[in-house]
Design an enzyme around this catalytic site. Structure first.
Site, PDB file in Angstrom:
ATOM      1  N   HIS A 159      71.240  18.501 -22.959  1.00 59.96           N
ATOM      2  CA  HIS A 159      71.662  19.849 -22.564  1.00 59.96           C
ATOM      3  C   HIS A 159      71.044  20.273 -21.239  1.00 59.96           C
ATOM      4  CE1 HIS A 159      73.445  23.753 -23.227  1.00 59.96           C
ATOM      5  NE2 HIS A 159      72.282  24.348 -23.052  1.00 59.96           N
ATOM      6  N   ASP A 205      82.805  21.204 -23.227  1.00 55.72           N
ATOM      7  CA  ASP A 205      81.392  21.573 -23.222  1.00 55.72           C
ATOM      8  C   ASP A 205      80.577  20.386 -23.720  1.00 55.72           C
ATOM      9  OD1 ASP A 205      79.206  23.138 -22.756  1.00 55.72           O
ATOM     10  OD2 ASP A 205      79.645  24.627 -24.296  1.00 55.72           O
ATOM     11  N   GLN A 242      65.370  23.683 -26.379  1.00 52.48           N
ATOM     12  CA  GLN A 242      64.115  24.440 -26.316  1.00 52.48           C
ATOM     13  C   GLN A 242      63.249  23.826 -25.212  1.00 52.48           C
ATOM     14  OE1 GLN A 242      62.206  25.339 -30.076  1.00 52.48           O
ATOM     15  NE2 GLN A 242      64.100  24.949 -31.192  1.00 52.48           N
ATOM     16  N   LYS A 288      80.320  33.764 -17.783  1.00 51.65           N
ATOM     17  CA  LYS A 288      79.519  34.100 -18.954  1.00 51.65           C
ATOM     18  C   LYS A 288      78.203  34.716 -18.516  1.00 51.65           C
ATOM     19  CE  LYS A 288      77.670  30.808 -21.569  1.00 51.65           C
ATOM     20  NZ  LYS A 288      77.583  29.732 -22.586  1.00 51.65           N
ATOM     21  N   GLU A 302      58.583  11.391 -48.796  1.00 46.32           N
ATOM     22  CA  GLU A 302      58.295  10.680 -47.548  1.00 46.32           C
ATOM     23  C   GLU A 302      59.298   9.550 -47.347  1.00 46.32           C
ATOM     24  OE1 GLU A 302      54.271   9.384 -47.307  1.00 46.32           O
ATOM     25  OE2 GLU A 302      53.465  11.421 -47.133  1.00 46.32           O
TER      26      GLU A 302
END
Length: 282
Positions: free
Chosen positions: A121, A209, A89, A183, A35
């Protein structure tokens, strides 16, 4: 006071200098069972916690830092996420999967009054935070470490959605064209790339990028270029996982330049001026 996560010490130091604020001396330790524990000095007024969440341990450390500065007397807390892990995500791709970016944003929101991300992103991720969140653009600073003698440069984005990033670096650099590769993503691992229509023969190319992770897609794209003079890669977040740097070198990349949102050997530009400006506007 600027309070740094263990993965963001260089950027935190640069931000302290930009804002003219004290840089806290933070201690990072682990107990025998694994921890983590952090310790911060007394805080008066505002605390700016700067922590890239590059892995799960860094997420835990950030939450501890937010709580620690409150315990140390901070009246308000600003959280700077130079690199936000799990930001890609941003939706549930299969039934039963979490929206991980939302889960992380909600956790971070509990300990802060405001959040600043850097070239996250998917900008819509900022809507997941319960605290006010601002996405900062650091791409203009990627022009700083590029050679001054680029030959008739072309600034290329890996796809159409990233074209504004390439244009931003081009505008900061000065002369040059901006274009993008076509792409088409057929699956998470199957990506079809076709070269841009801009003639790059005997010209210097800068591929821009937000993130370079494994380097596979970018290496493939660079391999499609028709006899460029030199090739440079410029990215905000140099994850450069596994052998990504080697892949880029074998693809013909002369140099990689990046910011310090993730502190790597290629972090020749700093996101600190952009973050300082955004914080100063509030």
């Amino acid at each position: 006071m600027i309070v740094s996560g263990s993965a963001s010490q260089g950027l935190a130091s640069a931000l302290a200098a930009e804002l003219g604020e004290e840089l806290a001396r933070v201690e990072y330790e682990s107990f025998p069972d694994g921890e983590r524990i952090v310790r911060v000095p007394p805080v008066e007024g505002r605390a700016v916690v700067v922590a890239s969440t590059v892995d799960d341990a860094a997420h835990v450390e950030l939450l501890q830092l937010q709580d620690a500065v409150r315990e140390a007397g901070a009246e308000s807390v600003i959280t700077v996420l130079p690199y936000m892990g799990y930001a890609r995500q941003d939706e549930a791709f299969e039934p039963g999967e979490p929206v991980s970016a939302r889960a992380m944003a909600r956790a971070v929101s509990t300990g802060t009054d405001a959040v600043y991300t850097v070239n996250v992103h998917e900008p819509a991720v900022c809507e997941f935070f319960d605290a006010p969140a601002t996405n900062v653009d650091a791409t203009p600073h990627l022009a700083d470490p590029l050679p001054e003698d680029l030959r008739d440069p072309v600034f290329l984005a890996p796809d159409a959605s990233a074209l504004p990033l390439a244009e931003s670096v081009r505008d900061a650099y000065g002369p040059g064209d901006a274009d993008f590769f076509e792409k088409i993503r057929h699956s998470g691992t199957d990506v079809e790339i076709t070269p841009s229509e801009t003639d790059v023969s005997a010209r210097d190319v800068v591929v821009v990028d937000d993130i370079v992770a494994t380097g596979s897609t970018m290496s493939e794209a660079i391999g499609l270029l028709d006899e460029p003079s030199r090739v440079f890669v410029a990215c905000v977040h140099p994850l450069l996982a596994a052998n990504a740097r080697t892949k880029l070198a074998k693809a013909g990349v002369d140099d990689v330049v990046a910011t310090d949102t993730i502190e790597r050997a290629v972090s020749e530009a700093s996101a600190a001026p952009a973050v300082a400006e955004a914080i100063g506007r509030e």
